[in-house]
Write a protein that holds these residues in place. Sequence first.
Motif, PDB file in Angstrom:
ATOM      1  N   CYS A 111       0.735  -1.461   0.004  1.00  0.00           N
ATOM      2  CA  CYS A 111      -0.177  -0.055   0.078  1.00  0.00           C
ATOM      3  C   CYS A 111       1.047   1.197  -0.173  1.00  0.00           C
ATOM      4  CB  CYS A 111      -0.987   0.087   1.318  1.00  0.00           C
ATOM      5  SG  CYS A 111      -1.844   1.514   1.219  1.00  0.00           S
ATOM      6  N   VAL A 112       1.969   1.260   0.858  1.00  0.00           N
ATOM      7  CA  VAL A 112       2.889   2.479   0.911  1.00  0.00           C
ATOM      8  C   VAL A 112       3.322   2.656  -0.367  1.00  0.00           C
ATOM      9  CG1 VAL A 112       4.923   3.335   1.706  1.00  0.00           C
ATOM     10  CG2 VAL A 112       3.241   2.171   3.233  1.00  0.00           C
ATOM     11  N   THR A 113       3.916   1.779  -1.247  1.00  0.00           N
ATOM     12  CA  THR A 113       4.627   1.760  -2.417  1.00  0.00           C
ATOM     13  C   THR A 113       3.352   2.459  -3.542  1.00  0.00           C
ATOM     14  OG1 THR A 113       5.852  -0.153  -2.210  1.00  0.00           O
ATOM     15  CG2 THR A 113       5.632   0.524  -4.339  1.00  0.00           C
ATOM     16  N   ILE A 114       2.142   1.757  -3.390  1.00  0.00           N
ATOM     17  CA  ILE A 114       0.878   2.423  -4.409  1.00  0.00           C
ATOM     18  C   ILE A 114       0.837   3.714  -4.108  1.00  0.00           C
ATOM     19  CG2 ILE A 114      -1.186   2.180  -5.060  1.00  0.00           C
ATOM     20  CD1 ILE A 114      -0.490  -1.118  -4.126  1.00  0.00           C
ATOM     21  N   MET A 115       0.879   4.180  -2.927  1.00  0.00           N
ATOM     22  CA  MET A 115       0.444   5.251  -2.399  1.00  0.00           C
ATOM     23  C   MET A 115       1.260   6.351  -2.962  1.00  0.00           C
ATOM     24  SD  MET A 115       0.454   6.898   1.418  1.00  0.00           S
ATOM     25  CE  MET A 115       1.997   7.510   0.864  1.00  0.00           C
ATOM     26  N   LYS A 116       2.471   6.273  -2.772  1.00  0.00           N
ATOM     27  CA  LYS A 116       3.544   7.019  -3.416  1.00  0.00           C
ATOM     28  C   LYS A 116       3.538   7.280  -4.800  1.00  0.00           C
ATOM     29  CE  LYS A 116       7.043   6.491   0.191  1.00  0.00           C
ATOM     30  NZ  LYS A 116       8.456   5.943   0.560  1.00  0.00           N
ATOM     31  N   LYS A 117       3.232   6.485  -5.506  1.00  0.00           N
ATOM     32  CA  LYS A 117       2.773   6.700  -6.901  1.00  0.00           C
ATOM     33  C   LYS A 117       1.584   7.414  -7.127  1.00  0.00           C
ATOM     34  CE  LYS A 117       4.540   2.112  -8.563  1.00  0.00           C
ATOM     35  NZ  LYS A 117       4.257   1.007  -8.506  1.00  0.00           N
ATOM     36  N   LYS A 118       0.868   7.902  -6.277  1.00  0.00           N
ATOM     37  CA  LYS A 118      -0.284   8.563  -6.259  1.00  0.00           C
ATOM     38  C   LYS A 118      -0.210  10.213  -5.787  1.00  0.00           C
ATOM     39  CE  LYS A 118      -2.484   4.932  -8.136  1.00  0.00           C
ATOM     40  NZ  LYS A 118      -2.478   5.076  -9.642  1.00  0.00           N
ATOM     41  N   LEU A 119       1.226  10.166  -5.299  1.00  0.00           N
ATOM     42  CA  LEU A 119       1.285  11.524  -4.651  1.00  0.00           C
ATOM     43  C   LEU A 119       1.470  12.567  -5.714  1.00  0.00           C
ATOM     44  CD1 LEU A 119       3.734  10.487  -1.915  1.00  0.00           C
ATOM     45  CD2 LEU A 119       1.385  11.320  -1.520  1.00  0.00           C
ATOM     46  N   PHE A 120       0.912  13.877  -5.242  1.00  0.00           N
ATOM     47  CA  PHE A 120       1.009  15.162  -5.932  1.00  0.00           C
ATOM     48  C   PHE A 120       2.627  15.301  -5.479  1.00  0.00           C
ATOM     49  CE2 PHE A 120      -3.615  16.492  -5.371  1.00  0.00           C
ATOM     50  CZ  PHE A 120      -3.855  15.905  -6.578  1.00  0.00           C
ATOM     51  N   PRO A 121       3.124  16.289  -6.459  1.00  0.00           N
ATOM     52  CA  PRO A 121       4.506  16.656  -6.185  1.00  0.00           C
ATOM     53  C   PRO A 121       4.363  17.674  -4.797  1.00  0.00           C
ATOM     54  CG  PRO A 121       4.035  17.417  -8.356  1.00  0.00           C
ATOM     55  CD  PRO A 121       2.777  16.834  -7.622  1.00  0.00           C
ATOM     56  N   LYS A 122       3.377  18.164  -4.403  1.00  0.00           N
ATOM     57  CA  LYS A 122       3.292  18.914  -3.141  1.00  0.00           C
ATOM     58  C   LYS A 122       1.843  18.939  -2.786  1.00  0.00           C
ATOM     59  CE  LYS A 122       5.575  23.136  -2.157  1.00  0.00           C
ATOM     60  NZ  LYS A 122       5.886  24.350  -2.314  1.00  0.00           N
ATOM     61  N   GLY A 123       1.633  19.319  -1.464  1.00  0.00           N
ATOM     62  CA  GLY A 123       0.303  19.427  -0.925  1.00  0.00           C
ATOM     63  C   GLY A 123      -0.479  18.349  -0.977  1.00  0.00           C
ATOM     64  N   ASN A 124      -0.031  17.260  -0.685  1.00  0.00           N
ATOM     65  CA  ASN A 124      -1.014  15.953  -0.374  1.00  0.00           C
ATOM     66  C   ASN A 124      -1.928  15.921   0.797  1.00  0.00           C
ATOM     67  OD1 ASN A 124      -0.323  14.258  -2.830  1.00  0.00           O
ATOM     68  ND2 ASN A 124       1.464  14.805  -2.183  1.00  0.00           N
ATOM     69  N   THR A 125      -3.247  15.355   0.844  1.00  0.00           N
ATOM     70  CA  THR A 125      -3.877  15.538   1.888  1.00  0.00           C
ATOM     71  C   THR A 125      -4.302  14.224   2.127  1.00  0.00           C
ATOM     72  OG1 THR A 125      -4.810  17.573   1.995  1.00  0.00           O
ATOM     73  CG2 THR A 125      -5.766  16.074   3.344  1.00  0.00           C
ATOM     74  N   ILE A 126      -3.881  13.129   3.108  1.00  0.00           N
ATOM     75  CA  ILE A 126      -4.273  11.907   3.074  1.00  0.00           C
ATOM     76  C   ILE A 126      -5.310  11.672   4.280  1.00  0.00           C
ATOM     77  CG2 ILE A 126      -3.223   9.459   3.159  1.00  0.00           C
ATOM     78  CD1 ILE A 126      -0.443  11.093   1.937  1.00  0.00           C
ATOM     79  N   ALA A 127      -6.209  10.892   3.895  1.00  0.00           N
ATOM     80  CA  ALA A 127      -7.160  10.483   5.061  1.00  0.00           C
ATOM     81  C   ALA A 127      -7.322   9.101   5.274  1.00  0.00           C
ATOM     82  CB  ALA A 127      -8.750  10.870   4.759  1.00  0.00           C
ATOM     83  N   VAL A 128      -7.236   8.526   6.425  1.00  0.00           N
ATOM     84  CA  VAL A 128      -7.143   7.080   6.912  1.00  0.00           C
ATOM     85  C   VAL A 128      -8.111   6.652   7.697  1.00  0.00           C
ATOM     86  CG1 VAL A 128      -4.633   7.187   6.272  1.00  0.00           C
ATOM     87  CG2 VAL A 128      -5.407   7.404   8.635  1.00  0.00           C
ATOM     88  N   THR A 129      -8.466   5.475   7.731  1.00  0.00           N
ATOM     89  CA  THR A 129      -9.647   4.824   8.531  1.00  0.00           C
ATOM     90  C   THR A 129      -8.680   4.049   9.669  1.00  0.00           C
ATOM     91  OG1 THR A 129      -9.927   2.859   7.547  1.00  0.00           O
ATOM     92  CG2 THR A 129     -11.282   4.489   6.810  1.00  0.00           C
ATOM     93  N   GLY A 130      -9.523   3.603  10.357  1.00  0.00           N
ATOM     94  CA  GLY A 130      -8.916   2.774  11.586  1.00  0.00           C
ATOM     95  C   GLY A 130      -8.730   1.216  11.080  1.00  0.00           C
ATOM     96  N   GLY A 131      -8.407   0.452  12.264  1.00  0.00           N
ATOM     97  CA  GLY A 131      -8.290  -1.130  11.899  1.00  0.00           C
ATOM     98  C   GLY A 131      -6.852  -1.595  11.743  1.00  0.00           C
ATOM     99  N   THR A 132      -6.569  -2.945  11.827  1.00  0.00           N
ATOM    100  CA  THR A 132      -5.239  -3.347  12.014  1.00  0.00           C
ATOM    101  C   THR A 132      -4.657  -3.385  10.637  1.00  0.00           C
ATOM    102  OG1 THR A 132      -5.948  -5.653  11.545  1.00  0.00           O
ATOM    103  CG2 THR A 132      -5.904  -5.101  13.742  1.00  0.00           C
ATOM    104  N   SER A 133      -5.337  -3.432   9.371  1.00  0.00           N
ATOM    105  CA  SER A 133      -4.865  -3.452   8.104  1.00  0.00           C
ATOM    106  C   SER A 133      -4.137  -2.123   7.783  1.00  0.00           C
ATOM    107  CB  SER A 133      -5.758  -3.813   7.189  1.00  0.00           C
ATOM    108  OG  SER A 133      -6.544  -4.931   7.617  1.00  0.00           O
ATOM    109  N   ILE A 134      -4.641  -0.964   8.441  1.00  0.00           N
ATOM    110  CA  ILE A 134      -4.308   0.508   7.894  1.00  0.00           C
ATOM    111  C   ILE A 134      -3.034   0.518   8.826  1.00  0.00           C
ATOM    112  CG2 ILE A 134      -4.889   2.730   7.566  1.00  0.00           C
ATOM    113  CD1 ILE A 134      -6.100   0.539   5.591  1.00  0.00           C
ATOM    114  N   ALA A 135      -3.113   0.111  10.070  1.00  0.00           N
ATOM    115  CA  ALA A 135      -2.210   0.254  11.158  1.00  0.00           C
ATOM    116  C   ALA A 135      -0.823  -0.571  10.308  1.00  0.00           C
ATOM    117  CB  ALA A 135      -2.597  -0.506  12.398  1.00  0.00           C
ATOM    118  N   ALA A 136      -1.103  -1.514   9.772  1.00  0.00           N
ATOM    119  CA  ALA A 136       0.163  -2.172   9.096  1.00  0.00           C
ATOM    120  C   ALA A 136       0.696  -1.126   7.907  1.00  0.00           C
ATOM    121  CB  ALA A 136      -0.355  -3.455   8.656  1.00  0.00           C
ATOM    122  N   VAL A 137      -0.253  -0.576   7.610  1.00  0.00           N
ATOM    123  CA  VAL A 137       0.333   0.407   6.301  1.00  0.00           C
ATOM    124  C   VAL A 137       1.099   1.695   7.025  1.00  0.00           C
ATOM    125  CG1 VAL A 137      -0.455   2.304   4.727  1.00  0.00           C
ATOM    126  CG2 VAL A 137      -1.743  -0.004   5.163  1.00  0.00           C
TER     127      VAL A 137
END
Length: 256
Positions: A46-72
């Motif tokens: 997920c981290v690898t994929i997320m990085k490919k989706k980043l804007f060069p600047k000014g990213n806002t990333i919203a996350v939920t709870g849970g053990t899977s997102i904790a692993a991210v």
Amino acid sequence: EVMKEVADIRNMEQALKEKLGLEEVYIVPGDSDDYSWVKKEMGRACVTIMKKKLFPKGNTIAVTGGTSIAAVAEMMVPDTDLKEALFLPARGGLGEQVENQANTICATMARKAMGSYRLLHVPDQLSKEAYESLVEEESIRDILASIRSANIVIHGIGNAETMAKRRNSTSELLEKLQQENAVAEAFGYYFDETGDIIHKVLTIGLQLENLKGIPNIIAVSGGSSKAKAIEAYMKQRSSQILVTDEGAAKGILLNS
Ligand code: BG6
């Protein structure tokens, strides 16, 4: 042998993408129901994929709870594009233990990514009155606007019953979910097999209808026990990207 396994996974990703109507699917080998390292590998993917989706600047990333997102969060590493990123919890209190709360995960991600974060301090049980006055608060309105304008949302998908019990839901709710055949849960909403909403936890933050405006929605959910939940959730609200494991993928593909 190894090459064949890789080819099998690529084939499964393609098949799953078509079956669920998604833009991108990533499958890590193994079943996270059996081995916790598989969940960590989903986090890393997920981290690898997320990085490919980043804007060069000014990213806002919203996350939920849970053990899977904790692993991210655990797998998050600094990146120049992430430096000015703002991490936010997608929704307010949903009744998780501290380490699995969206607030905690979002703070951990920001620390690891060397970005910044803001939190939503909202109790898990909100009355309608409390909800209505909270959303009028200046500071909350401000953060809600940021959440809705996130360019990346990372969320988990759970089994309805597991999540309802984990949240210490009332016996009335447990009964209702059972009677109406709830199978999936995401963002505090419960869904039946066709993806219809059966129940929604009252809390502020991202509502399902807000997802339409968000360009990158990444679901992270795996384990053979979650196959039905993932399939049900994706029926009506495709997050464009799914990070899952072989256990869940096989379960979904075999269930025709
Ligand atoms: C919860 C989210 O914190 O985690 C849910 O509020 C999600 O929407 C759940 O379904 C998933 O948890 P896990 O531990 O299975 O990743």
